[in-house]
Design an enzyme around this catalytic site. Structure first.
Site, short mmCIF file in Angstrom:
data_model
loop_
_atom_site.label_atom_id
_atom_site.label_comp_id
_atom_site.label_asym_id
_atom_site.label_seq_id
_atom_site.Cartn_x
_atom_site.Cartn_y
_atom_site.Cartn_z
N HIS A 88 4.01 -3.40 -3.94
CA HIS A 88 3.89 -1.80 -3.93
C HIS A 88 2.39 -1.44 -3.35
CE1 HIS A 88 1.83 -3.93 -7.25
NE2 HIS A 88 0.78 -2.94 -7.07
N CYS A 89 1.77 -2.75 -2.93
CA CYS A 89 0.45 -2.03 -2.09
C CYS A 89 -0.06 -2.68 -0.93
CB CYS A 89 -0.86 -2.90 -3.16
SG CYS A 89 -0.88 -2.20 -4.69
N ILE A 90 0.25 -3.91 -0.62
CA ILE A 90 -0.27 -4.46 0.72
C ILE A 90 0.70 -3.95 1.98
CG2 ILE A 90 -0.95 -6.52 2.00
CD1 ILE A 90 -2.63 -5.92 -0.48
N ASP A 105 -0.08 0.65 1.31
CA ASP A 105 -1.10 1.44 1.31
C ASP A 105 -1.93 1.61 2.85
OD1 ASP A 105 -0.61 1.54 -1.33
OD2 ASP A 105 -2.05 0.02 -1.69
#
Length: 474
Positions: free
Chosen positions: A292-294, A297
């Site tokens: 969900h991040c790398i 974002d």
């Protein structure tokens, strides 16, 4: 039962300055009621930590099944244990609800909602906007509002602050606004040495008074606070953290492609380079980038800079390299099958592990989905096994189209031993610690190892003697 609501906004607006500053004392002595919007991988561990520190916590989530599970003492995420959650429910320190009206009783509200991407890598801020809009009727003087969701520099000032001020509340006087980005590592944050308490916390406020209140909240649960000068600095710092990892993974993925062409073991190269005691930070290649991040974002920063007519070349190139890795894995599968007189079309191919990282139950942005979809699009008979995922929807690219996210097929988890034995090729995509690699190698015929998980598994006494799988590294 929710406690009695705070006095009305008008009544509280007449309070003296000394009365208004009692919010800080309630945060310091942990008598404040704290609200959490979003009870996912970031919000639930935060809420449990705050309740464990003595605060009364009200968690709001629109997923009724999740709320019911939490109120029954069953944690929906691995980083919060059932017994810890059940103890807080029994003590009355933690409750979950789908109703924003419960936040009228809160002294502080922290927003922990998703920040995904729309097609074209455009930020989707609807979760933040909806959360603030739903909270707005229950805002009152002496309230702290903190955003933890990762987002582009300027979000807190441009989206949250105007909505708060539209209620007639003065930021830094009546209400306090801050940004304190989550630093949860799913599947690891509950492990010893890496907890909500031990990971340093970046904190920022819209004004010095806002920062003071943000610090007062988080000082109760975090060993080290790192205050920064502005909201935008904290927002940018979080994006730099994730962009750093994205770019370095892309670099090592490209090194893997180089080593593949040169006939060199990329993992041996990295391990050798890592013996240098300074100036080198090892990263390792894989089948692609997930979570969900790398993979998500950094594009919030790319988008923001595009609005200023500034390119973000490193991030965009890194994204291209990482997104190409599933196709590289499929190419390795095709080459390995061809060496055995087979083609991808018609071959039975098992993908081992479909979550984006080991020992978590999260398939968001997982490269395994792209690998399965590409293989199915080329006519392979695909299957998967993952101890954390019983059913999986896989988008399949239709032949002759450019849409990589075509109509999905639904797969059900295969029996592990049967799948290993019956497959022409096994793609080791996620190296869950529950797998017995000796059993995997003894049962399968051909394995594409994208994680170097089989490095410690002994080779057969006679190459290709049929007692162990042939192993092809990434």
């Amino acid at each position: 039962m929710h406690p009695a609501a705070r006095p009305s906004t008008h009544a509280r607006a007449d309070a003296s300055t000394s009365e208004r500053t009692t919010l800080a004392s309630r945060l310091h002595d942990r008598t404040a009621t704290v609200g959490i919007i979003g009870l996912g991988f970031a919000g639930l561990p935060l809420g449990v930590a705050l309740a464990g520190a003595g605060f009364r916590v009200i968690g709001v989530d629109l997923d009724a099944s999740k709320v019911d599970a939490i109120n029954a003492g069953r944690s929906p995420i691995a980083d919060v244990q059932d017994d810890a959650l059940a103890a807080l429910r029994t003590s009355g320190k933690f409750e979950a609800t789908t109703e924003y009206a419960a936040l009228a009783a809160a002294d502080s509200v922290t927003i922990c909602v998703p920040t995904p991407l729309l097609p074209g890598h455009v930020p989707d801020l609807t979760y933040i906007e909806s959360a603030v809009d739903a909270l707005a009727p229950y805002l009152h003087p002496e309230m702290l509002v903190v955003l933890e969701s990762t987002t582009y520099p300027g979000t807190t000032e441009e989206i949250i602050q105007p909505r708060v001020e539209a209620r007639g509340l003065r930021v830094g006087v009546d209400v306090f606004i801050g940004f304190a980005p989550e630093r949860i590592d799913p599947g690891a944050t509950s492990s010893p040495g890496l907890t909500v308490h031990s990971v340093p916390k970046l904190v920022a406020g819209a004004t010095p008074a806002c920062l003071m209140h943000v610090q007062a909240l988080y000082a109760s649960i975090v060993d080290r606070l790192v205050p920064v000068s502005s909201l935008r600095t904290a927002e940018m710092a979080k994006l730099v953290e994730n962009s750093f990892r994205m770019v370095n993974i892309a670099f090592v993925n490209e090194v893997a492609l180089m080593c593949d062409r040169l006939g060199i073991d990329v993992w041996e190269v990295i391990d050798a380079a890592a013996t240098k005691p300074y100036g080198f930070l090892p990263h390792y290649p894989g089948p692609g980038l997930g979570g969900h991040c790398i993979p998500v974002d950094p594009y919030y920063l790319v988008w923001k800079l595009k609005t200023l007519n500034m390119p973000s070349r490193f991030i965009e190139l890194a994204g291209e390299i990482n997104r190409a890795m599933p196709a590289h894995v499929v190419s390795k599968v095709a080459t390995a099958l061809e060496a055995r007189g087979l083609t991808v079309r018609g071959s039975r191919i098992l993908v081992l592990g479909v979550t984006y990282k080991r020992d978590v139950a999260d398939v968001r942005e997982s490269p395994s989905l792209d690998i399965l979809g590409l293989l199915a699009g080329r006519g392979a008979v695909v299957a998967y096994h993952d101890p954390y995922v019983p059913v999986l929807d896989v988008p399949v690219q239709a032949p002759g189209t450019i849409d990589i996210h075509g109509a999905p097929i639904t797969l059900h988890r295969s029996d592990l031993l049967e799948g290993l034995a019956s497959s022409d090729c096994v793609v080791l995509a996620t190296d869950h610690t529950s797998y017995d690699w000796d059993v995997v190698v003894r049962t399968a015929r051909l394995i594409i190892d994208t994680r170097n998980a089989l490095r410690h598994v002994g080779a057969p006494a006679v190459p290709n003697d049929g007692t162990r799988a042939a192993i092809v590294k990434l």
